[in-house]
Design a protein around this motif. Structure first.
Motif, PDB file in Angstrom:
ATOM      1  N   PRO A   9       1.177  15.240  56.040  1.00  0.00           N
ATOM      2  CA  PRO A   9       1.368  14.616  57.420  1.00  0.00           C
ATOM      3  C   PRO A   9       0.010  14.709  57.955  1.00  0.00           C
ATOM      4  CG  PRO A   9       2.326  17.016  57.758  1.00  0.00           C
ATOM      5  CD  PRO A   9       2.133  16.527  56.266  1.00  0.00           C
ATOM      6  N   TYR A  10      -0.844  15.548  57.576  1.00  0.00           N
ATOM      7  CA  TYR A  10      -2.402  15.545  57.945  1.00  0.00           C
ATOM      8  C   TYR A  10      -3.476  14.739  57.409  1.00  0.00           C
ATOM      9  CZ  TYR A  10      -0.037  19.691  60.253  1.00  0.00           C
ATOM     10  OH  TYR A  10       1.021  20.646  61.174  1.00  0.00           O
ATOM     11  N   SER A  11      -3.139  14.263  56.270  1.00  0.00           N
ATOM     12  CA  SER A  11      -4.111  13.179  55.458  1.00  0.00           C
ATOM     13  C   SER A  11      -4.113  11.952  55.658  1.00  0.00           C
ATOM     14  CB  SER A  11      -3.608  13.614  53.955  1.00  0.00           C
ATOM     15  OG  SER A  11      -4.562  12.705  53.171  1.00  0.00           O
ATOM     16  N   ARG A  12      -5.244  11.415  55.968  1.00  0.00           N
ATOM     17  CA  ARG A  12      -5.494  10.082  56.193  1.00  0.00           C
ATOM     18  C   ARG A  12      -6.104   9.307  54.893  1.00  0.00           C
ATOM     19  NH1 ARG A  12      -2.534  11.402  59.349  1.00  0.00           N
ATOM     20  NH2 ARG A  12      -2.410  11.358  61.565  1.00  0.00           N
ATOM     21  N   ARG A  13      -6.071   9.978  54.066  1.00  0.00           N
ATOM     22  CA  ARG A  13      -6.707   9.304  52.772  1.00  0.00           C
ATOM     23  C   ARG A  13      -5.455   8.384  52.202  1.00  0.00           C
ATOM     24  NH1 ARG A  13      -8.140  14.999  51.866  1.00  0.00           N
ATOM     25  NH2 ARG A  13      -6.277  15.607  51.223  1.00  0.00           N
ATOM     26  N   ASP A  14      -6.231   7.474  51.491  1.00  0.00           N
ATOM     27  CA  ASP A  14      -5.250   6.475  50.591  1.00  0.00           C
ATOM     28  C   ASP A  14      -4.670   7.284  49.551  1.00  0.00           C
ATOM     29  OD1 ASP A  14      -6.495   4.462  52.273  1.00  0.00           O
ATOM     30  OD2 ASP A  14      -7.956   3.927  50.715  1.00  0.00           O
ATOM     31  N   VAL A  15      -3.361   6.747  48.923  1.00  0.00           N
ATOM     32  CA  VAL A  15      -2.577   7.269  48.194  1.00  0.00           C
ATOM     33  C   VAL A  15      -2.467   6.581  46.850  1.00  0.00           C
ATOM     34  CG1 VAL A  15      -0.185   8.298  47.918  1.00  0.00           C
ATOM     35  CG2 VAL A  15      -1.371   8.218  50.131  1.00  0.00           C
ATOM     36  N   ILE A  16      -2.629   7.288  45.902  1.00  0.00           N
ATOM     37  CA  ILE A  16      -2.139   6.939  44.297  1.00  0.00           C
ATOM     38  C   ILE A  16      -0.815   7.453  43.868  1.00  0.00           C
ATOM     39  CG2 ILE A  16      -2.835   6.651  42.061  1.00  0.00           C
ATOM     40  CD1 ILE A  16      -4.997   5.368  44.163  1.00  0.00           C
ATOM     41  N   PHE A  17       0.154   6.522  43.684  1.00  0.00           N
ATOM     42  CA  PHE A  17       1.187   7.172  42.999  1.00  0.00           C
ATOM     43  C   PHE A  17       1.375   6.671  41.428  1.00  0.00           C
ATOM     44  CE2 PHE A  17       2.999   6.346  47.354  1.00  0.00           C
ATOM     45  CZ  PHE A  17       3.260   7.759  47.730  1.00  0.00           C
ATOM     46  N   ASN A  58       2.945   3.775  58.327  1.00  0.00           N
ATOM     47  CA  ASN A  58       1.547   3.396  57.589  1.00  0.00           C
ATOM     48  C   ASN A  58       0.783   2.206  58.200  1.00  0.00           C
ATOM     49  OD1 ASN A  58      -0.750   3.693  56.052  1.00  0.00           O
ATOM     50  ND2 ASN A  58      -0.007   2.162  54.796  1.00  0.00           N
ATOM     51  N   ARG A  59      -0.405   2.301  58.868  1.00  0.00           N
ATOM     52  CA  ARG A  59      -1.221   1.060  59.296  1.00  0.00           C
ATOM     53  C   ARG A  59      -2.635   1.045  58.693  1.00  0.00           C
ATOM     54  NH1 ARG A  59       3.256   0.272  60.431  1.00  0.00           N
ATOM     55  NH2 ARG A  59       4.206  -0.753  62.253  1.00  0.00           N
ATOM     56  N   THR A  60      -2.865   2.226  58.087  1.00  0.00           N
ATOM     57  CA  THR A  60      -4.343   2.518  57.933  1.00  0.00           C
ATOM     58  C   THR A  60      -4.592   2.841  56.447  1.00  0.00           C
ATOM     59  OG1 THR A  60      -4.458   4.790  58.641  1.00  0.00           O
ATOM     60  CG2 THR A  60      -4.848   2.933  60.235  1.00  0.00           C
ATOM     61  N   ARG A  61      -3.414   3.223  55.789  1.00  0.00           N
ATOM     62  CA  ARG A  61      -3.842   3.794  54.404  1.00  0.00           C
ATOM     63  C   ARG A  61      -3.322   2.905  53.103  1.00  0.00           C
ATOM     64  NH1 ARG A  61      -0.794   9.622  54.584  1.00  0.00           N
ATOM     65  NH2 ARG A  61      -2.269  10.379  52.910  1.00  0.00           N
TER      66      ARG A  61
END
Length: 241
Positions: free
Chosen positions: A102-110, A131-134
């Motif tokens: 909940p604290y990360s603003r990094r982009d995500v790889i699944f 989500n609006r930024t990741r």
């Protein structure tokens, strides 16, 4: 409470050994995206098996599951080949600590192999609500092109959410573009990934291979979360008669 009862609403065969089905509990089942429950069905009484929930919590109490039959018998085979709308299931309390940071603003790889897609979809469902930024990349691996059982739904998600990109890999035959390789190969081709959160879901061998690859790429361990889904694991007693 001795588990939650849920009625099957839909059951969709997506191939000879894969089904996607939905059910609804009579009372709310408290869980968070990324968790799993064990399921007991009427066709394999007193046995159960763990499955990841493929959606984030919904107000209508519906749950989605992705199941691949690991053999001719067992709970998974019954859920794929015999389950039908109207059947009643018994679900355990949710388990598992996989969740979005909940604290990360990094982009995500699944990274998802097989029915490891289910927890990835649950986390994407959760992201879709805020989500609006990741930027999100889903690397999905299967052996053959025909094994991508949830392709149409993922394409709808891509059209709906411009921040989501789905990248597919086939390990045993070339895809429609003539490419062939594992999801680990694609991670290298599309990288580097200097500042991303990674979530890896699939069979134990697929997870282990991907984790080894991420380690070689220099991804810090504290940015990686993973869950293994083993179809060869034996069913277990559900409860004492």
């Amino acid at each position: 409470m001795d588990g939650w009862h849920a009625q099957v609403l839909t059951h969709d065969r997506r191939g000879p050994d894969v089904a996607v089905f939905t059910c609804r509990t009579g009372v709310p089942l408290p869980f968070h995206a990324g968790q799993h429950v064990t399921i007991e069905c009427p066709y394999r009484p007193w046995q159960s098996r763990a499955y990841a929930i493929a959606n984030a919590p919904r107000l209508d109490r519906t749950l989605e599951f992705h199941v691949r039959a690991g053999g001719p018998g067992g709970v998974s085979a019954a859920l794929v080949r015999r389950l039908k709308p109207g059947d009643m299931l018994r679900l355990s309390e949710p388990h598992g600590s996989l969740a979005l940071d909940p604290y990360s603003r990094r982009d995500v790889i699944f990274v998802a192999g097989g029915t490891g897609l289910a927890p990835a979809k649950a986390l994407i469902d959760e992201l879709s609500r805020f989500n609006r930024t990741r930027w999100i990349h889903l690397f999905r691996g299967e052996r053959r092109g025909g094994d991508f059982y949830d392709r149409a739904d993922l394409e709808r998600l891509e059209r709906r959410h411009p921040w989501l990109t789905v990248i597919r890999a086939t390990s045993e035959e070339p895809d429609e573009n003539g490419a062939q390789g594992t999801v680990a190969d694609l991670l290298t081709q599309h990288g580097p990934w200097p500042d991303h959160d990674f979530y890896v879901f699939g069979s134990p061998s697929m997870v282990e291979s991907t984790l080894h690859h991420l380690d070689r790429m220099g991804v810090p361990a504290d940015r990686i979360r993973h869950g293994a889904y083993d179809l060869t694991r034996a069913d277990r007693p559900a409860r004492t008669p």
